[in-house]
Design an enzyme around this catalytic site. Structure first.
Site, PDB file in Angstrom:
ATOM      1  N   CYS A  23       0.808  -1.340  -0.316  1.00 10.73           N
ATOM      2  CA  CYS A  23      -0.106   0.065  -0.109  1.00 10.73           C
ATOM      3  C   CYS A  23       0.658   1.056  -0.254  1.00 10.73           C
ATOM      4  O   CYS A  23       1.739   1.398  -0.810  1.00 10.73           O
ATOM      5  CB  CYS A  23      -0.910  -0.167   1.234  1.00 10.73           C
ATOM      6  SG  CYS A  23      -2.084   1.053   0.886  1.00 10.73           S
ATOM      7  N   HIS A  24       0.507   2.268   1.084  1.00 11.99           N
ATOM      8  CA  HIS A  24       1.745   3.632   1.201  1.00 11.99           C
ATOM      9  C   HIS A  24       2.858   3.230   1.469  1.00 11.99           C
ATOM     10  O   HIS A  24       3.837   3.967   1.856  1.00 11.99           O
ATOM     11  CB  HIS A  24       0.649   3.894   1.877  1.00 11.99           C
ATOM     12  CG  HIS A  24       0.145   4.906   1.585  1.00 11.99           C
ATOM     13  ND1 HIS A  24      -1.710   3.778   1.254  1.00 11.99           N
ATOM     14  CD2 HIS A  24      -0.617   6.056   0.300  1.00 11.99           C
ATOM     15  CE1 HIS A  24      -2.168   5.472   0.525  1.00 11.99           C
ATOM     16  NE2 HIS A  24      -1.386   6.104   0.574  1.00 11.99           N
TER      17      HIS A  24
END
Length: 174
Positions: free
Chosen positions: A106-107
């Protein structure tokens, strides 16, 4: 137990994505790996985006790369905080230089961007940071999981089964 004797460090800070932290930890422990958590402060409890707590075993600065076979960086909003710590950046760089397994979802790509280890690496992430990943020199794919040498990357929580299958396969061979 495919991962008996393997040691993994997972990074944590407030606002981590609950599933992206805990699912990998639990799967790796099921396979026999020893998994520790490192946060800004040892023994501090961090709260995920959805309220799930996680207590750090160690502070970021307490971690020695040679003590671990792999590192996990969860997503959520925590990576934007985690990447501000020079000791985290040094740890990621050292693990990369020594061909240790690095997992990001993800991030979490923000941490690898700040560590400047993505040049010419094949990766994925949440589409929201695709431009950031490409601007850091990565080759971005919209796939559930991408493996490039010592780097295993994934997009988001629904991809966790694919992500952990590949992470475990790579770690087992190291």
């Amino acid at each position: 137990m495919r991962l008996s004797g393997k040691k993994v460090i997972s990074l944590v800070h407030h606002d981590f994505e609950d599933l992206e932290l805990w699912y990998p930890i639990l799967r790796l422990r099921e396979e026999g790996a020893i998994v520790h958590l490192a946060g800004e402060k040892a023994e501090e409890t961090y709260i995920g985006k959805y309220g799930v707590p996680a207590a750090a075993d160690f502070a970021y600065g307490d971690i020695e790369e040679e003590d671990y076979d792999a590192i996990l960086v969860p997503g959520g909003w925590a990576p934007d905080k985690i990447r501000r710590f020079p000791e985290v950046i040094s740890l990621i760089q050292s693990m990369d230089e020594n061909d240790k397994l690095i997992g990001q979802i993800c991030h979490a790509g923000w941490v690898l961007i700040s560590a400047k280890i993505l040049q010419d690496k094949k990766v994925t992430s949440t589409p929201g940071i695709k431009d950031d990943m490409e601007n850091a020199g990565a080759i971005w794919y919209d796939e559930a999981v991408v493996v490039d040498g010592n780097l295993v990357s994934s997009r988001r929580p629904p991809d966790l089964p694919d992500y952990l299958r590949e992470f475990i396969n790579v770690l087992e061979k190291k």
